[in-house]
Design an enzyme around this catalytic site. Sequence first.
Site, PDB file in Angstrom:
ATOM      1  N   LYS A 121       0.823  -1.199   0.000  1.00 56.29           N
ATOM      2  CA  LYS A 121       0.000   0.000   0.000  1.00 56.29           C
ATOM      3  C   LYS A 121       0.859   1.251   0.000  1.00 56.29           C
ATOM      4  CE  LYS A 121      -1.654   2.551   3.103  1.00 56.29           C
ATOM      5  NZ  LYS A 121      -2.229   3.169   4.323  1.00 56.29           N
ATOM      6  N   ASP A 139      -6.671   1.532   1.286  1.00 60.47           N
ATOM      7  CA  ASP A 139      -6.592   1.700   2.739  1.00 60.47           C
ATOM      8  C   ASP A 139      -7.914   1.256   3.356  1.00 60.47           C
ATOM      9  OD1 ASP A 139      -8.388   3.719   2.179  1.00 60.47           O
ATOM     10  OD2 ASP A 139      -7.325   5.261   3.317  1.00 60.47           O
TER      11      ASP A 139
END
Length: 217
Positions: A121, A139
């Site tokens: 991420k 997220d």
Amino acid sequence: MKKKERAQLVQQRLMELYPEPAIPLDHTDSFTLLVAVLLSAQCTDKKVNEITPALFRVGGTPQRMAALGVDTILDIIRPLGLAPQKAKALAGLSQQLIDRFDSQVPQTFEGLESLPGVGHKTASVVMSQAFGHPAFPVDTHIHRLAQRWGLSDGSSVKKTEQDLKKLFPEDCWNRLHLQIIYYGREYCSARGCDGTKCPLCRELYPNRRKPVVHRKA
């Protein structure tokens, strides 16, 4: 409404609300963005932005960050969650940037994900927002909203990323990532909406009466 139609409606509404979304983490270059994204794990962007000015004043480059050492970094970032692990990661990745990448943030997923504390991420955010490479960082906001909007089953963050990349054009991924985050914070937060309350949830599922049960990332 079919999934593709829901995706098109989501994209249309988010463009109306956030045509030019700004990166919420304060930074000046790819290194300070990498640092800010790493620090944002289990912290709000607002809290990170309160801490990073002091950190960047003394550690705004890989050389200066590495020279600070773990203890000094920890003293500065202590108010943030997971501060000991993050301080160690920042010292380590800064030294590796010096030793392996000529003090430059690598512009590949492989290079970024080889650095201490940098997962997929974080690498995706840096690749998309620092270097303009098409990526779709997922997220908690995006993972939650993708389930509420019926765009993914929520079985994993990896699956959510794959599903969203299939549904949306590649040239909108970088902007849409930020748009969904902003919408999640403003209208469709974990506690503020259960899949039946915010404008988009109601428009996508006008007949939905029961709260959406989320599968956690």
